[in-house]
Design an enzyme around this catalytic site. Sequence first.
Site, PDB file in Angstrom:
ATOM      1  N   HIS A 143     -18.705  30.601 118.563  1.00 28.28           N
ATOM      2  CA  HIS A 143     -17.722  31.520 117.981  1.00 28.28           C
ATOM      3  C   HIS A 143     -18.146  31.934 116.568  1.00 28.28           C
ATOM      4  O   HIS A 143     -18.157  33.130 116.234  1.00 28.28           O
ATOM      5  CB  HIS A 143     -16.357  30.818 117.958  1.00 28.28           C
ATOM      6  CG  HIS A 143     -15.265  31.587 117.295  1.00 28.28           C
ATOM      7  ND1 HIS A 143     -14.269  32.236 118.000  1.00 28.28           N
ATOM      8  CD2 HIS A 143     -14.988  31.808 115.985  1.00 28.28           C
ATOM      9  CE1 HIS A 143     -13.437  32.808 117.160  1.00 28.28           C
ATOM     10  NE2 HIS A 143     -13.853  32.565 115.923  1.00 28.28           N
ATOM     11  N   GLU A 144     -18.514  30.953 115.747  1.00 29.90           N
ATOM     12  CA  GLU A 144     -18.894  31.255 114.364  1.00 29.90           C
ATOM     13  C   GLU A 144     -20.216  32.011 114.288  1.00 29.90           C
ATOM     14  O   GLU A 144     -20.363  32.942 113.492  1.00 29.90           O
ATOM     15  CB  GLU A 144     -18.971  29.962 113.542  1.00 29.90           C
ATOM     16  CG  GLU A 144     -17.676  29.176 113.473  1.00 29.90           C
ATOM     17  CD  GLU A 144     -16.490  30.012 113.040  1.00 29.90           C
ATOM     18  OE1 GLU A 144     -16.684  30.998 112.293  1.00 29.90           O
ATOM     19  OE2 GLU A 144     -15.359  29.691 113.442  1.00 29.90           O
ATOM     20  N   HIS A 147     -19.603  35.577 114.947  1.00 27.60           N
ATOM     21  CA  HIS A 147     -19.137  36.292 113.758  1.00 27.60           C
ATOM     22  C   HIS A 147     -20.323  36.774 112.926  1.00 27.60           C
ATOM     23  O   HIS A 147     -20.295  37.878 112.369  1.00 27.60           O
ATOM     24  CB  HIS A 147     -18.257  35.375 112.901  1.00 27.60           C
ATOM     25  CG  HIS A 147     -16.831  35.298 113.344  1.00 27.60           C
ATOM     26  ND1 HIS A 147     -16.087  36.407 113.666  1.00 27.60           N
ATOM     27  CD2 HIS A 147     -16.007  34.226 113.500  1.00 27.60           C
ATOM     28  CE1 HIS A 147     -14.860  36.027 113.997  1.00 27.60           C
ATOM     29  NE2 HIS A 147     -14.789  34.714 113.924  1.00 27.60           N
ATOM     30  N   GLU A 227     -11.278  37.786 115.970  1.00 20.14           N
ATOM     31  CA  GLU A 227     -11.175  36.495 116.655  1.00 20.14           C
ATOM     32  C   GLU A 227     -11.283  36.663 118.166  1.00 20.14           C
ATOM     33  O   GLU A 227     -11.956  35.885 118.847  1.00 20.14           O
ATOM     34  CB  GLU A 227      -9.857  35.802 116.282  1.00 20.14           C
ATOM     35  CG  GLU A 227      -9.781  35.329 114.844  1.00 20.14           C
ATOM     36  CD  GLU A 227     -10.969  34.481 114.454  1.00 20.14           C
ATOM     37  OE1 GLU A 227     -11.241  33.473 115.136  1.00 20.14           O
ATOM     38  OE2 GLU A 227     -11.647  34.832 113.472  1.00 20.14           O
TER      39      GLU A 227
END
Length: 299
Positions: A143-144, A147, A227
């Site tokens: 997820h990070e 980003h 998100e």
Amino acid sequence: MLFDQIASNKRKTWILLLVFFLLLALVGYAVGYLFIRSGLGGLVIALIIGFIYALSMIFQSTEIVMSMNGAREVDEQTAPDLYHVVEDMALVAQIPMPRVFIIDDPALNAFATGSNPQNAAVAATSGLLAIMNREELEAVMGHEVSHIRNYDIRISTIAVALASAITMLSSMAGRMMWWGGAGRRRSDDDRDGNGLEIIMLVVSLLAIVLAPLAATLVQLAISRQREFLADASSVELTRNPQGMINALDKLDNSKPMSRHVDDASSALYINDPKKGGGFQKLFYTHPPISERIERLKHM
């Protein structure tokens, strides 16, 4: 389905950034109209201030954000499990290895920051490392890393800068009104002013008062869209939607962070670090985790 969601979220985010610039322009016009008798002049000044804010945040964001959140940098020797997971996710995402940090906090959380994939960093709390298993940690770091790969970190940084510029201009206008600046400049106009002059005055005052609140809501909307995109992108990297679902479920049951997290940093985290109820829900930096899980189940 996944790529459609990614494309949709990117379009929505750029629309929201456009709204940010329009808000900044509106506040600048209002301040210029009230205090320097030139709405256009105020608009230009506001856009210049916003541009300077954005540039300064882009070039200094990593060190500033990590320091603000009490993060300490680690390496392969001091945190091998976290380091290797981040390394694997960066390899799959085809981005340079980001710097890795740990925040000593029992809550479960993580975030990414930086200006681009070549100058990025990720941070995880000690609580997350203690509770998550390997698959769940991969999902969170995926997820990070997403980003970073999707340049969400740059967009979030610009959003913080523009929100700060809007708040600064509105605060400056409020102080000037307190000291009577607008009243002295427009007293003669208002005494003999027509209806249009009065309407413009009221609209300008409303813009100055309400723009910071609107900017906050737009910043939250940007964070929420990113998100959803990062959740979907993590599944793309790990090929393991259940890992992301399980990680989100644990995040949902995590308590708020014990240390103070400033408003600018809150939007960066994978899980809202300031959990509350009632009216506070309007200002959540993240969509409800239950909604994020449902989207993953229907991918």
